[in-house]
Design an enzyme around this catalytic site. Structure first.
Site, PDB file in Angstrom:
ATOM      1  N   GLU A  63      78.678 -29.032  49.157  1.00 47.63           N
ATOM      2  CA  GLU A  63      78.639 -29.845  48.131  1.00 47.63           C
ATOM      3  C   GLU A  63      78.937 -31.398  48.544  1.00 47.63           C
ATOM      4  O   GLU A  63      78.618 -32.356  48.003  1.00 47.63           O
ATOM      5  CB  GLU A  63      79.623 -29.346  47.081  1.00 47.63           C
ATOM      6  N   HIS A  82      84.562 -30.630  37.944  1.00 49.65           N
ATOM      7  CA  HIS A  82      84.061 -29.469  38.544  1.00 49.65           C
ATOM      8  C   HIS A  82      84.955 -29.599  40.080  1.00 49.65           C
ATOM      9  O   HIS A  82      85.232 -30.863  40.490  1.00 49.65           O
ATOM     10  CB  HIS A  82      82.521 -29.981  39.407  1.00 49.65           C
ATOM     11  N   TYR A  92      73.458 -27.258  40.768  1.00 55.72           N
ATOM     12  CA  TYR A  92      73.965 -26.043  40.268  1.00 55.72           C
ATOM     13  C   TYR A  92      72.769 -24.928  40.241  1.00 55.72           C
ATOM     14  O   TYR A  92      73.079 -23.917  39.513  1.00 55.72           O
ATOM     15  CB  TYR A  92      74.234 -26.507  38.610  1.00 55.72           C
ATOM     16  N   ASN A 107      83.924 -29.323  30.344  1.00 57.54           N
ATOM     17  CA  ASN A 107      85.367 -28.848  30.778  1.00 57.54           C
ATOM     18  C   ASN A 107      85.912 -30.012  31.794  1.00 57.54           C
ATOM     19  O   ASN A 107      86.788 -29.632  32.680  1.00 57.54           O
ATOM     20  CB  ASN A 107      85.275 -27.404  31.170  1.00 57.54           C
ATOM     21  N   LYS A 116      83.172 -35.149  34.934  1.00 56.71           N
ATOM     22  CA  LYS A 116      82.124 -34.903  34.278  1.00 56.71           C
ATOM     23  C   LYS A 116      81.860 -35.896  33.154  1.00 56.71           C
ATOM     24  O   LYS A 116      82.801 -36.416  32.755  1.00 56.71           O
ATOM     25  CB  LYS A 116      81.963 -33.439  33.672  1.00 56.71           C
TER      26      LYS A 116
HETATM   27  P1  IDP Z   1      83.852 -23.528  37.801  1.00 53.91           P
HETATM   28  O1  IDP Z   1      83.351 -24.818  37.218  1.00 53.91           O
HETATM   29  O2  IDP Z   1      85.299 -23.075  36.978  1.00 53.91           O
HETATM   30  O3  IDP Z   1      83.719 -23.331  38.936  1.00 53.91           O
HETATM   31  P2  IDP Z   1      81.369 -21.829  37.231  1.00 53.91           P
HETATM   32  O4  IDP Z   1      81.426 -20.385  36.848  1.00 53.91           O
HETATM   33  O5  IDP Z   1      81.173 -22.320  38.473  1.00 53.91           O
HETATM   34  O6  IDP Z   1      83.117 -22.623  36.849  1.00 53.91           O
HETATM   35  O7  IDP Z   1      80.450 -22.569  36.094  1.00 53.91           O
HETATM   36  C1  IDP Z   1      80.040 -23.972  36.358  1.00 53.91           C
HETATM   37  C2  IDP Z   1      80.098 -24.901  35.069  1.00 53.91           C
HETATM   38  O8  IDP Z   1      79.303 -24.064  34.237  1.00 53.91           O
HETATM   39  C3  IDP Z   1      81.570 -24.869  34.423  1.00 53.91           C
HETATM   40  O9  IDP Z   1      82.274 -25.577  34.798  1.00 53.91           O
HETATM   41  C4  IDP Z   1      80.871 -25.027  32.968  1.00 53.91           C
HETATM   42  O10 IDP Z   1      80.580 -26.476  32.895  1.00 53.91           O
HETATM   43  C5  IDP Z   1      79.659 -24.246  32.935  1.00 53.91           C
HETATM   44  N1  IDP Z   1      79.932 -23.009  32.336  1.00 53.91           N
HETATM   45  C6  IDP Z   1      80.477 -21.975  33.103  1.00 53.91           C
HETATM   46  N2  IDP Z   1      80.302 -20.887  31.999  1.00 53.91           N
HETATM   47  C7  IDP Z   1      79.637 -21.125  30.885  1.00 53.91           C
HETATM   48  C8  IDP Z   1      79.457 -20.593  29.592  1.00 53.91           C
HETATM   49  O11 IDP Z   1      79.884 -19.240  29.512  1.00 53.91           O
HETATM   50  N3  IDP Z   1      79.154 -21.172  28.772  1.00 53.91           N
HETATM   51  C9  IDP Z   1      78.654 -22.505  28.878  1.00 53.91           C
HETATM   52  N4  IDP Z   1      79.087 -23.335  29.966  1.00 53.91           N
HETATM   53  C10 IDP Z   1      79.573 -22.597  31.164  1.00 53.91           C
HETATM   54 MG    MG Z   2      82.025 -22.921  40.145  1.00 58.46          MG
END
Ligand code: IDP
Ligand code: MG
Length: 140
Positions: A128, A117, A51, A114, A11
Site C-alpha cells: 500500500e 484506513h 480495494y 469511518n 477518508k
Molecule cells: P478496515 O478498514 O478496518 O481494515 P476492512 O474490513 O478492511 O476494514 O474494510 C475496508 C473498508 O470497507 C472499511 O474501512 C469500511 O470503509 C468499508 N467496510 C467494511 N465493512 C463494511 C460493511 O459491512 N459495510 C459497508 N462498508 C464496509
Molecule cells: Mg482493511
C-alpha cells in the site's frame, strides 16, 4: 519491538468535515510520525485497485464510490510497531464497536464512512505504501 511504516488514508468523510488536523494529532499523540503525506482525489482505477482485495464483498461498489467522492489525505506513518499501533489508534472498523478515544469512535459516521484506513499487516503495508509513494517522497 521494531520501527515500522504503515499506510494511512484520511477518508473523504473526514476531509469534508475539515478534521484532518484533529486526526493527525491523534496519530502524533499516539506515538506515530508522519513521514510522507499528500492530498489527492482518487481516480476510479486507483480506488478499485486499492480495494481490489474486497472485490467480492457486497459493499465494494459503494466503498469505491465513497473513496472517490472527495479528497483524501494519504500518509506514511512511522513508529514502533506502527502497523498495530495505528490500528489501535483508529479503532474497530465499526464505530459502534470501537473503543472510547479512538479515531473511529470519535469521528466515524458509520461502518463505511469511518474516517481512516490503515494497513493490516507488514506485507499489505509495503504494497500500500508503494501504491501511493515513491521512496524519495518518504522522509523519516
Ligand atoms: P478496515 O478498514 O478496518 O481494515 P476492512 O474490513 O478492511 O476494514 O474494510 C475496508 C473498508 O470497507 C472499511 O474501512 C469500511 O470503509 C468499508 N467496510 C467494511 N465493512 C463494511 C460493511 O459491512 N459495510 C459497508 N462498508 C464496509
Ligand atoms: Mg482493511
Amino acid at each position: 519491538m521494531a520501527v515500522e511504516q504503515t499506510l494511512s488514508i484520511i477518508k473523504p468523510d473526514a476531509t469534508a468535515r475539515n478534521i484532518t488536523g484533529k486526526i493527525i494529532n491523534l496519530f502524533e499523540e499516539g506515538g506515530l510520525r508522519v513521514v510522507a503525506q499528500k492530498r489527492l482525489r482518487l481516480s476510479k482505477e486507483q480506488a478499485e485497485g486499492f480495494y481490489a482485495v474486497h472485490k467480492e464483498r457486497p459493499f465494494y461498489n459503494d466503498l469505491v464510490s465513497f473513496m472517490m467522492s472527495g479528497p483524501v489525505v494519504v500518509q506514511v506513518l512511522e513508529g514502533e510497531n506502527a502497523i498495530l499501533r495505528n490500528r489501535e489508534i483508529m479503532g474497530n472498523t465499526n464505530p459502534d464497536e470501537a473503543d472510547p478515544g479512538t479515531i473511529r469512535k470519535l469521528f466515524a459516521e458509520n461502518i463505511e464512512r469511518n474516517s481512516v484506513h490503515g494497513s493490516d499487516a507488514p506485507e499489505t503495508a509495503a504494497t500500500e505504501i508503494a501504491f501511493f509513494f515513491d521512496p524519495s517522497e518518504i522522509v523519516g
